[in-house]
Scaffold this active site. Structure first.
Site, mmCIF file in Angstrom:
data_model
loop_
_atom_site.group_PDB
_atom_site.id
_atom_site.type_symbol
_atom_site.label_atom_id
_atom_site.label_comp_id
_atom_site.label_asym_id
_atom_site.label_seq_id
_atom_site.Cartn_x
_atom_site.Cartn_y
_atom_site.Cartn_z
ATOM 1 N N CYS B 84 0.817 -1.224 0.000
ATOM 2 C CA CYS B 84 0.000 0.000 0.000
ATOM 3 C C CYS B 84 0.846 1.268 0.000
ATOM 4 C CB CYS B 84 -0.929 -0.007 1.208
ATOM 5 S SG CYS B 84 -1.938 -1.506 1.287
ATOM 6 N N HIS B 326 -8.934 3.480 -1.563
ATOM 7 C CA HIS B 326 -7.568 2.981 -1.388
ATOM 8 C C HIS B 326 -7.204 1.982 -2.482
ATOM 9 C CE1 HIS B 326 -3.874 1.713 0.315
ATOM 10 N NE2 HIS B 326 -4.314 0.711 1.058
#
Lengths: 145, 375
Positions: B84, B326
């Site tokens: 991420c 995200h």
């Protein structure tokens, strides 16, 4: 170790934990640094503390306390656990903190600091009729060890 | 500073679900937006970097594939993967190239297309963790939250308030995935996922792309009169601490300290922050790690409005991971996009007053990055 019915108990993955012949508690396989005494969960070759190369096998303490936990409420695919179930991390008495499945503890009863001990849970039978077992933690029966 | 690194252009493809679009489509739109924002053409880009984790689309050589659609003039293209935190780490490497003088300009594209549902870590094969139900993504944050609650008295409503604020902020962000207001009661009463984290305290999976163009100060001065500088950056990987939860994403406090030192500032100098709130505890734990509040005071600080746009420490002004969305590889670039818009006074209703210095903290499995920007 011979389970009821005469079948052998074998670890889900060889080398994860030991099943003592004398009926003593199962222990996770760890490593220990002969130089500085640092103790690790799992197999390390190099000491994170003193950089010594070549660590010794070390059977970790079977008891510890709940370091932290949560309750999983959504069933993950492929798991033998049935949501809701508690999981967490256990701080073993000799240092390392390990990921932990809890069994025989109601989800709402898990608390940080709760004394727990390692136990084995049956997963399935293998092709030879042996019982494949994995480790988990349950509430500690004796007050202290 | 005459050898500064400038953020010359930023651009996004909206975050959300776009089943009809490929990563090529997402990346191209973000890249073109960044070029337009910078006021340059692709031929002026001297290096390309791509942050992407995986999923649908080409798995190997994705960076070259994506950049080839923008133009083909032989620039070096590099893939950077840090889960991420991929595109923020790519930005650090791009900035290193510019500071070293090996490129005058560099474009970082972050892109991802993700499947619905809970992110699976560790694969589907029968292993101990998946068999025993330990591979549950929100559980890592939930366990850190439980420890924080036990150590400092942080309450479930403190965590829930993070989601209320992020949803409100995202309402004025046209690129955000969720632009709906949500009450504290709705957050707390949504389905429990991993105690104390309820469903509305989890970021969505998303499709989206970000693009950021960095340039040397000399190049940038010919294109803008009011540059935003990328002043300092630092990355890190986990520091062993007996194996406790939280190591997986690395030591934010240590990395932030390095970034502050390199920027010659302290936590008190940061006017606006974008940080990694994949789940609500992320904001409370991270504002402590960044040194904004003393350890243990993150919960009450957030609950009392300290991280609101109008608060003492505005955090995740664009909705954060929770509400902006995200798409893993795109997230770091989106954080930087918002910081740059804030520092340029282009954030509209989300604008933070008196905003001169901004910080982005982007974490992924395996590492964490802290980037500092200023006018």
């Amino acid at each position: 170790m011979v389970a009821a019915g005469g079948t052998q108990r074998v670890p889900l993955r060889e080398g994860t934990f030991t099943i003592p012949e004398d009926g003593g508690p199962p222990r996770l396989c760890g490593t220990r640094c002969p130089s500085c005494g640092a103790t690790y969960a799992g197999q390390r070759v190099i000491c994170l503390g003193c950089a010594r190369r070549g660590l010794e096998p070390h059977a970790l303490s079977p008891s510890g306390t709940v370091w932290t936990f949560t309750i999983v409420r959504q069933q993950p695919p492929g798991s033998i656990m049935k949501a809701p179930y508690p999981i967490g991390q256990v701080a073993l008495d000799d240092g390392p903190i390990v990921a932990a499945a809890f069994i025989d503890i109601a989800p709402e009863d898990v608390r940080i600091g709760m004394p727990v001990e390692m136990t084995l849970v049956p997963i399935r039978k293998d092709d030879n009729g042996n019982e494949v077992v994995a480790h988990a933690f349950r509430r500690r029966k004796e007050a202290a060890r | 500073m005459s050898d500064g690194v400038v953020v010359l252009g930023v651009g996004l493809h909206p975050f959300g679900r776009f089943p009809e679009l490929t990563i090529d489509d997402l990346a191209r739109e973000a890249a073109l937006a960044a070029l337009d924002d910078a006021g340059i053409t692709f031929r002026e880009i001297e290096a390309g970097l791509v942050g992407r984790v995986g999923g649908t689309g080409p798995p190997v050589g994705v960076g070259t594939h994506l950049f080839a659609q923008l133009g083909q003039h032989g620039i070096p293209v590099t893939n950077v993967e840090l889960a991420c935190g991929s595109s923020s780490r790519a930005l650090m490497h791009a900035a290193d190239m510019i500071r070293a003088g090996t490129a005058d300009t560099a474009m970082v594209i972050g892109v991802e297309k993700m499947e619905r549902g809970m992110l699976r870590v560790g694969g589907a094969s029968e292993n101990y963790a998946s068999l025993m139900g330990l591979n549950v993504m929100p559980a890592a944050y939930a366990m850190r939250a439980q420890r924080h609650m036990a150590d400092y008295g942080t309450k479930p409503e403190h965590f829930a308030q993070v989601s209320v604020k992020s949803h409100r902020n995202a309402m004025s962000n046209p690129f955000a995935q969720y632009r709906i207001a949500i009450t504290l009661e709705e957050v707390l009463n949504s389905r429990m996922v991993c105690d104390p984290i309820t469903l509305y305290q989890c970021c969505p999976t998303s499709d989206g792309a970000s693009a950021v163009i960095l340039a040397s100060e000399a190049f940038a001065r010919t294109h803008t009169a009011s540059p935003v500088f990328m002043r300092a950056w630092a990355g890190g990987s986990p520091v062993y601490d007996n194996g406790r939860e939280g190591e997986g994403e690395g030591p934010t406090s240590l990395v932030a300290k390095r970034a502050y030192e390199r920027a010659g500032i302290g936590p008190g100098d940061i006017d606006v922050t974008q940080l990694h709130d994949a789940f609500t505890p992320g904001e409370i734990l991270t504002i402590e790690d960044l040194g904004y509040v003393p350890r243990g005071q993150g919960g009450p600080f957030v609950f009392e409005g300290g991280t609101e746009i109008t608060g003492e420490r505005p955090v995740n002004t664009d909705g954060g991971l929770l509400s902006r969305g995200h798409p893993m590889g795109a997230t770091g670039g989106a954080m930087v996009t918002e910081i740059v818009r804030q520092l340029r006074r282009q954030a509209g209703e989300r604008q933070v007053r008196n905003c001169r210095t901004g910080l982005a903290q982007n974490a992924g499995i395996g590492g964490v990055n802290v980037l500092v920007f200023s006018t």
